[in-house]
Design an enzyme around this catalytic site. Structure first.
Site, PDB file in Angstrom:
ATOM      1  CB  SER A 193      50.491  30.005   8.181  1.00 40.03           C
ATOM      2  OG  SER A 193      49.371  29.358   7.631  1.00 40.03           O
ATOM      3  CE  LYS A 224      49.930  30.048   4.349  1.00 38.17           C
ATOM      4  NZ  LYS A 224      50.999  29.130   3.907  1.00 38.17           N
ATOM      5  CE  LYS A 231      47.056  27.319   5.798  1.00 35.35           C
ATOM      6  NZ  LYS A 231      47.635  26.640   4.627  1.00 35.35           N
ATOM      7  CG  ASP A 289      47.729  28.404   1.668  1.00 37.96           C
ATOM      8  OD1 ASP A 289      47.252  27.902   0.626  1.00 37.96           O
ATOM      9  OD2 ASP A 289      48.594  27.826   2.371  1.00 37.96           O
ATOM     10  CD  GLU A 298      50.794  29.116   0.364  1.00 37.49           C
ATOM     11  OE1 GLU A 298      50.865  30.155   1.055  1.00 37.49           O
ATOM     12  OE2 GLU A 298      51.193  28.010   0.762  1.00 37.49           O
ATOM     13  CG  ASP A 322      52.060  24.700  -0.506  1.00 39.90           C
ATOM     14  OD1 ASP A 322      52.778  23.695  -0.647  1.00 39.90           O
ATOM     15  OD2 ASP A 322      51.569  24.996   0.603  1.00 39.90           O
ATOM     16  CE  LYS A 379      53.976  24.171   2.869  1.00 37.65           C
ATOM     17  NZ  LYS A 379      52.577  23.707   2.874  1.00 37.65           N
ATOM     18  N   GLY A 400      55.612  26.033   5.802  1.00 34.41           N
ATOM     19  CA  GLY A 400      55.692  25.235   7.030  1.00 34.41           C
ATOM     20  C   GLY A 400      54.674  24.113   7.009  1.00 34.41           C
TER      21      GLY A 400
HETATM   22  O1  OSB Z   1      49.505  25.093   2.966  1.00 32.65           O
HETATM   23  O2  OSB Z   1      51.110  26.064   3.905  1.00 32.65           O
HETATM   24  C1  OSB Z   1      50.221  25.227   3.945  1.00 32.65           C
HETATM   25  C2  OSB Z   1      50.047  23.632   7.425  1.00 32.65           C
HETATM   26  C3  OSB Z   1      49.744  22.334   7.090  1.00 32.65           C
HETATM   27  C4  OSB Z   1      49.560  21.996   5.770  1.00 32.65           C
HETATM   28  C5  OSB Z   1      49.701  22.974   4.772  1.00 32.65           C
HETATM   29  C6  OSB Z   1      50.010  24.266   5.103  1.00 32.65           C
HETATM   30  C7  OSB Z   1      50.160  24.610   6.452  1.00 32.65           C
HETATM   31  C8  OSB Z   1      50.430  25.963   6.916  1.00 32.65           C
HETATM   32  C9  OSB Z   1      51.038  26.099   8.290  1.00 32.65           C
HETATM   33  O3  OSB Z   1      50.121  26.960   6.310  1.00 32.65           O
HETATM   34  C10 OSB Z   1      52.393  26.699   8.255  1.00 32.65           C
HETATM   35  C11 OSB Z   1      53.057  26.555   9.594  1.00 32.65           C
HETATM   36  O4  OSB Z   1      52.846  27.437  10.417  1.00 32.65           O
HETATM   37  O5  OSB Z   1      53.790  25.573   9.825  1.00 32.65           O
HETATM   38 MG    MG Z   2      50.109  26.405   1.440  1.00 28.53          MG
END
Ligand code: OSB
Ligand code: MG
Length: 374
Positions: free
Chosen positions: A135, A161, A163, A188, A213, A238, A262, A290
């Site tokens: 991510s 992925k 952001k 995402d 996402e 999510d 998660k 994550g």
């Molecule tokens: O939306 O998946 C998410 C991190 C913090 C809060 C939300 C998210 C995330 C990540 C990071 O996408 C995923 C990771 O590398 O741990």
């Molecule tokens: Mg997410």
């Protein structure tokens, strides 16, 4: 499983670099760890709440409060037959899934060790080498994002992925897709858009994304069903999904075609396992999300990712992407094929570096059965 002691601690860990999402930037993590002893066996869990209530309503401090004032006093001295008996005990506590998950997962670690099984086997896992993706946080410009993607692909990661948020979306996705026409790519938005942005989001259809996402509000499954009907890209939920019932609602309403699981968000391994099972039966692929975890949370994520419904690469990647030194041994590593080998030893399968954890600890609270009896 007689619960002899519960120790809650807050550790501070600095990420190697700031991680930016649509809701904010994280650099300094404040992580709660739960260490539970039952029948002389020690298990660890991690509370994955963020520092602010921007992803969901929990924070490091709300979890500290709920664990200290409600969950630990309820659990201490109790005799549970198995870890999956824990959720019923805390049903009267509404919400606070991440707080609950920290303790429940420690119980799963204990149960696995007591039975001499790796945690993933106890959970019913079948995948011994899990597929790993990354991510990537929002960056200052598309060029630097493309360079980052290239670096991650060189390490072998199987899915990238990105952001996104309004103003930092189409141009970024277009640049990455142009440079890497074939890779598995997803985005995402962490709830940064509304249904008024439907036409805009529809433009992402042309980039052959694996999924989009959580584009809309963190608590609005219905709005996602409206959007999914109007775009081709598969929506993955999510933030909206905290339990199996909500997953069934989302599937029934066709609000998504994929679900990110998660552990913290769904309150622990018991619910995660059930959720993945109902998705599997309905051909809804799931994958492990994550929360910038330390090695303890990461190890739990690896165990969960071995369940049969986890057919897409997760956001579970190498320790070195996050930390200069992780709190488990060995650190989580990713093979050149972009996979993580599942550990073979009982319980979590990694050793917690207690001295390092002690050095990172800024506060602690402990309950023991003897004390509770007085
Ligand atoms: O939306 O998946 C998410 C991190 C913090 C809060 C939300 C998210 C995330 C990540 C990071 O996408 C995923 C990771 O590398 O741990
Ligand atoms: Mg997410």
């Amino acid at each position: 499983m007689k619960i002899e002691s519960i120790e809650l601690r807050e550790i501070r860990m600095q990420l190697k670099s700031p991680f930016e999402t649509s809701f904010g930037t994280t650099l300094n993590r404040r992580i709660l760890l739960a260490e539970v002893v039952a029948d002389g066996v020690r298990g660890w869990g991690e509370v994955t709440a963020g520092e602010t209530p921007a992803y969901n309503s929990e924070t490091t401090d709300t979890a500290w409060h709920v664990l200290s004032d409600f969950i630990a006093p309820k659990l201490i001295g109790k005799n549970l037959e198995k870890a999956s008996d824990f959720p019923a005990l805390v049903t009267p506590i509404r919400g606070h899934e991440m707080a609950k998950s920290g303790i429940e997962n420690a119980l799963w670690d204990i149960e696995a060790q007591s039975k001499g099984l790796p945690l993933w086997k106890l959970l019913g896992g079948t995948i011994e080498e899990i597929a790993s993706g990354v991510s990537l946080g929002i960056r200052e410009n598309p060029g630097s994002l493309v360079a980052k993607v290239e670096e991650e692909l060189r390490s072998g990661y199987q899915r990238i992925k990105l952001k996104i948020k309004p103003g930092k979306d189409l141009e970024y996705v277009a640049s990455v897709r142009k440079e890497f026409p074939k890779i598995r790519l997803s985005v995402d938005a962490n709830s940064a858009y509304t249904l008024d942005d439907t036409a805009h989001l529809k433009k992402l259809d042309e980039y052959n994304l694996l999924m989009m996402e959580q584009p809309l509000s963190w608590d609005d499954i219905y709005a996602h069903s409206k959007l999914q009907a109007q775009i081709e890209t598969a929506i993955c939920l999510d933030e909206c999904i905290h339990n199996t019932r909500q997953a069934l609602t989302a599937i029934e309403l066709k609000a998504c075609r994929i679900i990110n699981i998660k552990l913290g968000r769904v309150s622990g391994h018991t619910e995660a396992r059930e959720l993945q099972a109902v998705c599997h039966e309905r051909n809804i692929p799931v994958w492990c999300g994550g929360m910038l975890e330390s090695g303890i949370g990461r190890a739990h994520n690896i165990a969960m990712s071995t369940l049969p419904g986890f057919t897409l690469p997760g956001d579970v990647s190498a320790s070195r992407r996050y930390w200069n030194e992780d709190i488990i041994e060995p650190a989580v590593e990713v093979t050149p094929k972009g996979t993580i080998q599942v550990p073979k030893s009982p319980g979590l399968g990694y050793v917690v570096k207690r001295e390092l954890v002690d050095n990172l600890t800024v506060r602690r609270n402990k309950w023991s059965a003897q004390q509770a009896a007085h």
